[in-house]
Design a protein around this motif. Sequence first.
Motif, PDB file in Angstrom:
ATOM      1  N   CYS A   1     -29.708  11.321 -56.731  1.00 50.15           N
ATOM      2  CA  CYS A   1     -30.166  11.889 -55.485  1.00 50.15           C
ATOM      3  C   CYS A   1     -29.052  13.018 -55.036  1.00 50.15           C
TER       4      CYS A   1
ATOM      5  N   GLU B   1     -33.018   5.786 -44.577  1.00 45.10           N
ATOM      6  CA  GLU B   1     -31.922   6.508 -45.307  1.00 45.10           C
ATOM      7  C   GLU B   1     -30.811   6.150 -44.686  1.00 45.10           C
TER       8      GLU B   1
ATOM      9  N   PRO C   1     -37.177  11.386 -51.553  1.00 44.09           N
ATOM     10  CA  PRO C   1     -37.025   9.921 -51.966  1.00 44.09           C
ATOM     11  C   PRO C   1     -37.520   8.915 -50.832  1.00 44.09           C
TER      12      PRO C   1
HETATM   13  S1  SF4 Z   1     -31.081  12.573 -47.351  1.00 44.25           S
HETATM   14 FE1  SF4 Z   1     -32.548  11.649 -48.916  1.00 44.25          FE
HETATM   15  S2  SF4 Z   1     -32.518  13.238 -50.355  1.00 44.25           S
HETATM   16 FE2  SF4 Z   1     -30.822  13.641 -49.343  1.00 44.25          FE
HETATM   17  S3  SF4 Z   1     -29.263  12.479 -50.300  1.00 44.25           S
HETATM   18 FE3  SF4 Z   1     -29.860  11.173 -48.947  1.00 44.25          FE
HETATM   19  S4  SF4 Z   1     -31.213  10.031 -50.041  1.00 44.25           S
HETATM   20 FE4  SF4 Z   1     -31.080  11.949 -51.111  1.00 44.25          FE
END
Ligand code: SF4
Length: 423
Positions: free
Chosen positions: A101, A231, A365
Amino acid sequence: MEEQNDYPKFTPSMRKTHTILIPSMLEFHMALFEASLIQSGYKVEIMHNEGPAVVEEGLKYVHNDTCYPALLVIGQFIDNLNHRTDLDKVVLLITQTGGGCRASNYIHLLRKALKKAGYGYIPVVSLNASNLEKDSGLKITFPLIKKVAAAMTYGDVLMYLYNKTRSYETVKGSAKQLALDWIKKLSDLFAENKGTSYRSLKKYIKQIALSYDALSVDLSHTKPKVGIVGEIYVKYASLGNNHLEEFLVSQGAEIMVPGLYGFILYCLYNSIYDYQFYKSSKIKAIGCKFLIHYLRKREKLMIQSISKTKITPMKYFSHTKDLSEGVLSHGTKMGEGWLLTAEMMELVEIGYNNIVCAQPFGCLPNHVCGKGVMKKIKSIHPNANIVAIDYDPSATKVNQENRIKLMLSIAKEKINEDDPVKL
Ligand code: SF4
């Protein structure tokens, strides 16, 4: 790649002279991490600056298609630096997941932003388990892992018990005050290099659980139970989610925020799945198995101690992880991957049918593993009431709160006032 060799380094001799700045995220955990790093010989400061200037600085120095957590973290660093006089004595710490990621690249984005803002001489330290920055002055040693793991365990217990009781406390602020008192006591113990052994954890976790059991609560009114997933940054950081937890509690909800243990175990299990599915490093998988065993012993302490009180303990992660099966494969591990699905399934299973899924801008994601599985979860649990909330620099707090209020109104309609409240 151009910056591989010319960026300023955090050298071992700077440990005594330089303050490491760390972005804020989980209030209780961060305070305990700070104490454990100080005991290990580092000078540390958790940043608490918030407000529009943070977003403005982020927007100024980060490309606007970057994920929102990166924009906020970098904005918080630069805003903090703008107000300091000890610029030659600070170091910035950023985490790198080491996975596929974009979080693995935040460090390069930060260095680029610092250069543009005129702070290119300030060293950046990477906190990672994948040796992405081999010359970092921050050494991940076993004693440090032990201290940080203890801090995480206490942090998870405190966060869990605080969230379980805060909506029912009879004295306003008492649940928070109890957590703060414990953080003070644990930080004092850490300063004396105590409190991190298995035996100490057993002793103090038991005492923490009993202290929350004794907290005066009023269980005469049923409240809608709301879980928070998403997240990791926008799930946990009040800066990222516009103080979502406080807002939900102010609207009369009882909240549940899954612990940090889940995320760390998720990362560790992923190394095992990587080996099983993709034939990656066997040694790494064996190392992760050892760490999982280490953490599971401590997870058992939390669950056993809480189960001796009137408060329902959290589930074992070994159970949570299996809940994603049939919805999302354990091979799906970008962002929060299968963990996001598993946590939603678990929340519904334990009665937190109402869920806010915090989604940052630019996070593909978690749109797949969060928004993308909601229909499937609702087909398995028709009573699931899930709302995905987008967080980005242009989303207004009012819009976010209106959508959450709509979810809460559905939740309140379904409450049966005659149901006894069970903590
Ligand atoms: S916000 Fe989402 S795409 Fe960005 S680093 Fe974190 S998990 Fe990955």
